[in-house]
Design an enzyme around this catalytic site. Structure first.
Site, PDB file in Angstrom:
ATOM      1  N   CYS A   2       0.842  -1.194   0.000  1.00  0.00           N
ATOM      2  CA  CYS A   2       0.000   0.000   0.000  1.00  0.00           C
ATOM      3  C   CYS A   2       0.881   1.248   0.000  1.00  0.00           C
ATOM      4  O   CYS A   2       1.959   1.236   0.563  1.00  0.00           O
ATOM      5  CB  CYS A   2      -0.934   0.080   1.190  1.00  0.00           C
ATOM      6  N   ARG A  27       4.057  -0.440  -4.649  1.00  0.00           N
ATOM      7  CA  ARG A  27       3.753  -0.892  -3.282  1.00  0.00           C
ATOM      8  C   ARG A  27       2.373  -1.532  -3.165  1.00  0.00           C
ATOM      9  O   ARG A  27       2.000  -2.009  -2.102  1.00  0.00           O
ATOM     10  CB  ARG A  27       3.840   0.290  -2.332  1.00  0.00           C
ATOM     11  N   TRP A  75      -2.972  -2.682  -1.519  1.00  0.00           N
ATOM     12  CA  TRP A  75      -2.693  -4.125  -1.647  1.00  0.00           C
ATOM     13  C   TRP A  75      -3.561  -4.768  -0.567  1.00  0.00           C
ATOM     14  O   TRP A  75      -3.316  -4.585   0.625  1.00  0.00           O
ATOM     15  CB  TRP A  75      -1.207  -4.367  -1.394  1.00  0.00           C
ATOM     16  N   ASN A 101      -2.161   2.476   5.840  1.00  0.00           N
ATOM     17  CA  ASN A 101      -1.327   1.296   5.584  1.00  0.00           C
ATOM     18  C   ASN A 101      -1.168   0.556   6.903  1.00  0.00           C
ATOM     19  O   ASN A 101      -1.024   1.189   7.945  1.00  0.00           O
ATOM     20  CB  ASN A 101       0.078   1.698   5.123  1.00  0.00           C
ATOM     21  N   GLY A 102      -1.125  -0.763   6.847  1.00  0.00           N
ATOM     22  CA  GLY A 102      -0.937  -1.536   8.077  1.00  0.00           C
ATOM     23  C   GLY A 102      -2.179  -2.357   8.373  1.00  0.00           C
ATOM     24  O   GLY A 102      -3.058  -2.519   7.510  1.00  0.00           O
ATOM     25  N   GLU A 484      17.100 -18.645  -5.167  1.00  0.00           N
ATOM     26  CA  GLU A 484      16.804 -17.301  -5.649  1.00  0.00           C
ATOM     27  C   GLU A 484      16.330 -17.332  -7.108  1.00  0.00           C
ATOM     28  O   GLU A 484      15.394 -16.625  -7.480  1.00  0.00           O
ATOM     29  CB  GLU A 484      18.044 -16.410  -5.469  1.00  0.00           C
ATOM     30  N   LYS A 488      12.670 -15.995  -8.316  1.00  0.00           N
ATOM     31  CA  LYS A 488      12.470 -14.956  -9.347  1.00  0.00           C
ATOM     32  C   LYS A 488      11.482 -15.441 -10.399  1.00  0.00           C
ATOM     33  O   LYS A 488      10.589 -14.718 -10.810  1.00  0.00           O
ATOM     34  CB  LYS A 488      13.788 -14.595 -10.047  1.00  0.00           C
ATOM     35  N   GLU A 491       7.858 -15.600  -9.046  1.00  0.00           N
ATOM     36  CA  GLU A 491       7.263 -14.291  -8.758  1.00  0.00           C
ATOM     37  C   GLU A 491       6.733 -13.584  -9.990  1.00  0.00           C
ATOM     38  O   GLU A 491       5.655 -13.013  -9.949  1.00  0.00           O
ATOM     39  CB  GLU A 491       8.335 -13.369  -8.156  1.00  0.00           C
ATOM     40  N   HIS A 507      16.648 -37.465  -3.375  1.00  0.00           N
ATOM     41  CA  HIS A 507      15.846 -37.833  -2.195  1.00  0.00           C
ATOM     42  C   HIS A 507      14.362 -37.478  -2.377  1.00  0.00           C
ATOM     43  O   HIS A 507      13.639 -37.375  -1.399  1.00  0.00           O
ATOM     44  CB  HIS A 507      16.410 -37.139  -0.952  1.00  0.00           C
ATOM     45  N   LYS A 606       5.891  -4.565  -3.279  1.00  0.00           N
ATOM     46  CA  LYS A 606       7.217  -4.289  -2.743  1.00  0.00           C
ATOM     47  C   LYS A 606       7.043  -3.899  -1.288  1.00  0.00           C
ATOM     48  O   LYS A 606       6.134  -3.151  -0.965  1.00  0.00           O
ATOM     49  CB  LYS A 606       7.807  -3.105  -3.530  1.00  0.00           C
TER      50      LYS A 606
END
Ligand code: F6R
Length: 611
Positions: A2, A27, A75, A101-102, A484, A488, A491, A507, A606
């Site tokens: 947000c 955001r 968001w 926000n929050g 990583e 990527k 995402e 395994h 983000k």
């Protein structure tokens, strides 16, 4: 997660707010909204589901004559993304509007009490509860500042808020707890935002609000106090980056720009810190805790996502160079499992944004247990930077693409510096130190070399873009790179991908391998190269498609694999910085081929400022 922007001054606010929201859209981008106070002191709200450009179309800028407003890009946490749940939210009188926000954790309790008193709600959000509560208190106090303050005292959870009201039409009130708010101080104007990137084109002078601090802002004046009504004296600071650093600069996407910035961002992390001739490192941000670092018995590193992957590399680095035991913890797990922290242990929290709620909570937990907490952070002045007692800024510059790239390589650089520094305090010789330092200085040009190979990586990405699954494998320092690379791809392309240590494949995951499964092997020449080659043979025997990341000149591997991407040779401990670059590009070009919105992948935002 947000974004908030607010304006008060002499200029028309609508364009400034839309422009600010566009800068903050990374955001959160499921809905957006604005509230203005018009020249005749009326409060008007516009909001809708979708992107900021959809909101912009909804507004007739010519008809809006206002110099005060608040805005939000969302968001979703509580309530699906739709027009009603979008911010701003009104109180019941529709004279107060709030963006937030929050998360208000006790919102159901507050909501029930308000409903019992006859108040009503339109949305499913926690935010509307706060707006209605402020309105309810205003009915008694007839004073906006005290209504906001008294409401916030009742709130459990986190907030960064901005409030406007037609009752007091020349004022914006903001406050924060656990969610950043930055007040930009211009000439006869103020721009408030949850992130300095929405402020920088107006002014570089800012105040970062502290937790439980509020600011009351009019056109020519502001003052700050705590939500408990104690005056505060916040320091004015300068934003340290430039406008062009938060623009695309000719690239189609921020992510691609940030991938290409890595030769410079990596260098910025070690610039002025590396003492090549002494084989040592100077880290000003750790000077005050040098003795504690010398006596450290254990290091605990806590982080989330990509930063956590960097922490795994750090575990190998620190244990190898400094011989200090390291534990790596997901920040989200750390505080809930009563971790053992001893007196001489040191906690390092890593975060690009410096605002990740889980990481902040882990720091608070560690502090409560008496640990010394340090930060490895990109965003200067961020909450984690302020919450920690010492640390290293990675100086990667603003990272706007939701998928983290340059922050990762700069985090690896910072950890290499830290390991060298700790190693030289202990048993590492100056000759070994010099070798590592020299290898670090060669990395920027080696990254450049890999980037020149982008066209080949693009072709490989296109070739495998219809795959439904991917496996990434690596060993030693390259195991976290496998994680990583898979992260990527997931995402931004939404292709399912798993990262594993190569030898773990047999395994379990080996059951997944058939002729439709691309397997990315990071197979650079080091002491476990031959073992990785055996793992490649195991995949070949099951007809898997192999994409290898190998060192230049490895013709042997070229014969075994379907596709091979070469990278220059460096020390094994620095290989992750190079081997991750083709994987970033592979993810980027795959997402592009599939028509994904690379900088705004679905469901992500983000800076995850909720737990
Ligand atoms: C991945 C990504 C996230 C972040 C994670 C932690 O590309 O961006 O996984 O790494 O949310 O964020 P910071 O580093 O800001 O604490």
């Amino acid at each position: 997660m947000c974004g908030i922007v607010a304006y008060i001054g002499n200029k028309k606010s609508s364009h400034i707010l839309i422009n600010g929201l566009q800068r903050l859209e990374y955001r959160g981008y499921d809905s957006a909204g604005l509230a203005f106070i018009s020249e005749d002191s009326k409060l008007q709200v516009f909001k809708n589901q979708g992107k900021v450009k959809d909101l912009d179309r909804l507004i007739d800028h010519k008809k809006i004559n206002s110099h005060i407003g608040i805005a939000h890009t969302r968001w979703a946490t509580h309530g699906v993304p739709n027009n009603t749940n979008a911010h701003p939210h009104y109180d019941n009188s529709k004279n107060i509007a709030l963006v937030h926000n929050g998360i208000i954790e006790n919102y159901t309790v507050l909501r029930t009490k308000l409903i019992e008193k006859g108040y009503t709600f339109e949305s499913q959000t926690d935010t509307e509860v706060l707006a209605v509560l402020i309105g309810a208190i205003y009915e008694q106090t007839k004073d906006l500042e005290s209504a906001v303050r008294n409401a916030l005292i009742q709130v459990e959870g986190t907030f960064g808020i901005a409030v406007v009201s037609s009752y007091e039409p020349d004022k914006i009130i903001t406050a924060r707890r656990g969610s950043p708010m930055v007040l930009g101080i211009g000439e006869n104007e103020f721009i408030l935002a949850s992130d300095a990137s929405a402020i920088i084109q107006h002014t570089r002078q800012v105040i970062y609000l502290d937790d439980n601090e509020m600011a009351i802002i009019t056109k020519n004046h502001y003052f700050t106090k705590t939500i408990y009504n104690v005056d505060t004296n916040s320091e004015i600071q300068e934003i340290l980056y430039n406008l062009d650093q938060i623009e695309k600069g000719g690239f189609d996407y921020f992510m691609l720009k940030e991938i290409h910035e890595q030769p410079i961002s990596f260098e910025n992390t070690f610039r002025g810190r590396l003492l090549v001739d002494e084989g040592n490192v100077k880290l000003g941000g750790l000077r005050n805790i040098e003795d504690k670092l010398r006596n450290a018995e254990k290091i605990i590193i806590t982080a989330c996502g990509t930063s956590w992957n960097a922490a795994l590399v750090a575990e190998y680095l620190i244990e190898n160079l400094a011989r200090i035991p390291v534990e790596v913890e997901y920040a989200s797990e750390f505080r809930y499992r009563n971790p053992v922290i001893n007196q001489n242990d040191i906690v390092f929290a890593i975060s690009q944004s410096g605002e990740t709620a889980d990481t902040l909570a882990a720091i608070k937990e560690a502090k409560q247990k008496g640990a010394l907490c340090c930060g490895i952070v990109n965003a200067v002045g961020s909450s984690i930077a302020r919450e920690t007692e010492a640390g290293i800024y990675i100086h990667a510059g603003p990272e706007i693409g939701v998928a983290s790239t340059k922050a990762f390589t700069s985090q690896l650089c910072a950890f290499t510096l830290l390991s060298l520094y700790l190693g030289r305090m202990r048993n590492l010789s100056s000759t070994e130190g010099m070798n590592i330092a020299k290898a670090i200085t060669q990395i920027p040009s080696q990254i450049e070399e890999i980037l020149q190979n982008s066209e080949q990586i693009k072709k490989i990405a296109v070739k495998y873009s219809k795959s439904k699954n991917y496996i990434y494998l690596g060993r030693g320092y390259n195991y976290p790179v496998a994680l990583e690379g898979a992260l990527k791809l997931k995402e931004i392309s939404y292709i399912h991908a798993e990262g594993y240590p190569s030898a773990e494949m047999k395994h379990g995951p080996i059951a997944l391998i058939d002729e439709n499964m691309p397997v990315v092997f990071i197979a650079t020449r080091d002491e476990i190269y031959d073992k990785v080659k055996s793992n490649i043979q195991e995949v070949l025997a099951r007809k898997g498609k192999i994409i290898a990341i190998a060192n230049y000149g490895d013709t042997e591997l070229a014969e075994l694999t379907d596709d091979i991407i070469y990278i220059p040779k460096t020390l094994p401990m620095l290989t992750p910085v190079l081997s991750v670059i083709p994987l970033q590009l592979l993810a980027y070009y795959t997402a592009l081929e599939l028509g994904r919105d690379v900088d705004r992948p679905r469901n992500l935002a983000k800076s995850v400022t909720v737990e």
